[in-house]
Scaffold this motif. Structure first.
Motif, PDB file in Angstrom:
ATOM      1  N   UNK A 208      22.596  16.256  51.691  1.00  0.00           N
ATOM      2  CA  UNK A 208      22.693  15.303  50.592  1.00  0.00           C
ATOM      3  C   UNK A 208      22.027  15.845  49.328  1.00  0.00           C
ATOM      4  N   UNK A 209      20.909  16.536  49.492  1.00  0.00           N
ATOM      5  CA  UNK A 209      20.214  17.117  48.340  1.00  0.00           C
ATOM      6  C   UNK A 209      21.075  18.169  47.649  1.00  0.00           C
ATOM      7  N   UNK A 210      21.729  19.005  48.436  1.00  0.00           N
ATOM      8  CA  UNK A 210      22.581  20.051  47.866  1.00  0.00           C
ATOM      9  C   UNK A 210      23.740  19.428  47.091  1.00  0.00           C
ATOM     10  N   UNK A 211      24.382  18.421  47.682  1.00  0.00           N
ATOM     11  CA  UNK A 211      25.511  17.759  47.019  1.00  0.00           C
ATOM     12  C   UNK A 211      25.057  17.083  45.736  1.00  0.00           C
TER      13      UNK A 211
ATOM     14  N   UNK B  34      20.169  16.582  60.128  1.00  0.00           N
ATOM     15  CA  UNK B  34      21.376  17.156  59.524  1.00  0.00           C
ATOM     16  C   UNK B  34      21.796  16.499  58.215  1.00  0.00           C
ATOM     17  N   UNK B  35      21.048  15.488  57.756  1.00  0.00           N
ATOM     18  CA  UNK B  35      21.551  14.673  56.639  1.00  0.00           C
ATOM     19  C   UNK B  35      20.874  14.947  55.305  1.00  0.00           C
TER      20      UNK B  35
ATOM     21  N   UNK C  83      15.167   8.343  53.106  1.00  0.00           N
ATOM     22  CA  UNK C  83      15.554   7.518  54.251  1.00  0.00           C
ATOM     23  C   UNK C  83      16.376   8.319  55.256  1.00  0.00           C
ATOM     24  N   UNK C  84      17.172   9.267  54.769  1.00  0.00           N
ATOM     25  CA  UNK C  84      17.935  10.118  55.683  1.00  0.00           C
ATOM     26  C   UNK C  84      17.004  11.071  56.432  1.00  0.00           C
ATOM     27  N   UNK C  85      15.952  11.513  55.753  1.00  0.00           N
ATOM     28  CA  UNK C  85      14.919  12.323  56.399  1.00  0.00           C
ATOM     29  C   UNK C  85      14.249  11.527  57.514  1.00  0.00           C
ATOM     30  N   UNK C  86      13.956  10.262  57.237  1.00  0.00           N
ATOM     31  CA  UNK C  86      13.348   9.393  58.239  1.00  0.00           C
ATOM     32  C   UNK C  86      14.319   9.121  59.385  1.00  0.00           C
TER      33      UNK C  86
ATOM     34  N   UNK D  82      22.553   6.023  48.015  1.00  0.00           N
ATOM     35  CA  UNK D  82      21.498   6.020  49.023  1.00  0.00           C
ATOM     36  C   UNK D  82      22.011   6.465  50.383  1.00  0.00           C
ATOM     37  N   UNK D  83      23.160   5.957  50.809  1.00  0.00           N
ATOM     38  CA  UNK D  83      23.719   6.322  52.099  1.00  0.00           C
ATOM     39  C   UNK D  83      24.118   7.797  52.134  1.00  0.00           C
ATOM     40  N   UNK D  84      24.074   8.377  53.325  1.00  0.00           N
ATOM     41  CA  UNK D  84      24.545   9.740  53.497  1.00  0.00           C
ATOM     42  C   UNK D  84      26.066   9.763  53.375  1.00  0.00           C
ATOM     43  N   UNK D  85      26.574  10.777  52.730  1.00  0.00           N
ATOM     44  CA  UNK D  85      28.018  10.931  52.583  1.00  0.00           C
ATOM     45  C   UNK D  85      28.345  11.646  51.289  1.00  0.00           C
TER      46      UNK D  85
END
Length: 384
Positions: free
Chosen positions: A56-59, A51-52, A40-43, A348-351
């Motif tokens: 998020x994947x790395x974290x 930038x998201x 969803x962040x990709x979308x 799910x949310x970015x952060x």
């Protein structure tokens, strides 16, 4: 000698045995939820990893390995350092008061070596549960019934809440309060004491209303009539409802949501990411994500009930209840059921701060599962 049926497993397990005991199903479910969030962040970035999604994947990659390490640490060590973890989180909250970074009109982040900002209030949700679990573990049922024994845990809850409300961060404070109340209930605090607190809260409501920030009051009022300020405080809810309704049963398709991609939907990668999911994947997508959440919650409650130690039961139940509050508040918020409080959708949310904190909470739950047959005395020692 073979262990007869009905005997307890020996508390001391090898590292290999602990790895086999890890709840891999829960670990995979966590990864699936995070994968939905990354998609969803990709979308949200119009089909871009920046930038998201990439961040998020790395974290998540770091967190996914870290919780496996946490899961195999002896649960008695977790108990021993519970207050240390709480104290560390509290000191970071104090650091926000002194060195906090401002973003979005709130001072909630603490700069870490100038590399990134971390939100200590996210971690405090779960270190509070950890500290309360240790405190109530050592008390007998009779001790819990005495008011004098409830002063310390009440202060453990109240102290960080005061700092978090000053940031201001009402959503996190509500989740923390809910988790704290749950821990008191699970520990055996009598119901009539909660009734007294409730009555006192109602009596103090005019004072609480007077202490709220103007924008918080507006959010409460807009909840009942969003059209009263359609371009101001009601904008978020109105756009959220439009986007959710536009998704219908099956949605408009991945990366094809008009409300989000035309920037009508605010905070689409964080607080309102569930709305974006509803627009692109419809009711079916929402039900699918909520089903994953329900399975995670069921796992958490089952692990808590299975634990043989009071510390393990309280820790697992407290963490999964805090997570449940987290999910409910965000979804209810974007649907217009409760006021907008600025709380992300967990996993799910970015952060980065929110993701690390929630994964830490599930790491504690997985630790309880691995050590579910370990009995712990009130002083933290083993029991046969």
């Amino acid at each position: 000698m073979a262990i007869r049926h009905g005997e307890l497993r020996q508390p001391e397990m090898t590292l290999t045995q602990k790895i086999w005991q890890i709840n891999w199903s829960m670990w995979l479910l966590l990864g699936l939820c995070v994968a939905i969030g990354i998609a969803m962040q990709y979308s949200a970035a119009n089909g871009s990893w920046e930038p998201w999604a990439k961040k998020q994947f790395v974290i998540y990659s770091v967190a996914a390995v870290s919780i496996l390490v946490l899961a195999v640490i002896d649960i008695r060590i977790v108990l021993r350092y519970a207050y240390v973890a709480y104290g560390f989180s509290f000191l970071m909250l104090v650091g926000v008061e002194i060195y906090g970074a401002m973003a979005g009109g709130a001072e909630r982040w603490l700069p870490v070596f100038g590399l990134f900002n971390f939100q200590p209030s996210e971690l405090m949700k779960f270190t509070l549960i950890l500290a309360l679990a240790r405190y109530f573990h050592k008390l007998s049922y009779e001790d819990v019934g005495r008011l004098s024994y409830l002063v310390v845990p009440s202060l453990l809850v109240a102290a960080p809440m005061v700092l978090i409300l000053r940031q201001p961060d009402l959503g996190t404070a509500v989740v923390m309060a809910g988790g704290g109340v749950c821990m008191f209930i699970l520990a055996g605090v009598r119901w009539w004491k909660f009734a007294l607190v409730g009555i006192a809260g109602i009596a103090a409501s005019p004072f609480i209303w007077g202490m709220m920030h103007p924008y918080q009051k507006q959010r409460v009022m807009v909840l009942f009539d969003p059209e009263s300020d359609p371009l101001g405080k009601g904008y978020h809810i109105l756009q959220s409802k439009i986007a959710m309704g536009a998704g219908g049963i099956s949605g408009r398709g991945f990366t094809k949501g008009s409300q989000s991609h035309l920037n009508f939907l605010p905070e689409k990668q964080t607080d309102f990411i569930f709305t974006m999911l509803a627009e692109e994947f419809g009711l079916l997508g929402c039900i699918g994500l909520m089903a994953l959440y329900l399975v995670l919650m069921a796992y958490g409650f089952g692990i808590a009930l299975r634990a043989r130690s009071q510390f393990g039961r309280l820790l697992a139940m407290g963490c999964i209840v805090a997570f449940s509050f987290y999910v409910f508040i965000n979804i209810a918020m974007v649907m217009g059921v409760i006021p907008v409080v600025g709380l992300p959708l967990p996993l799910v949310s970015h952060g980065g701060s929110a993701l690390l904190a929630v994964m830490f909470g599930f790491g504690l739950i997985m630790n309880v599962f691995v050590h579910r047959d370990v009995r712990i005395g009130r002083q933290g020692d083993s029991q046969s």
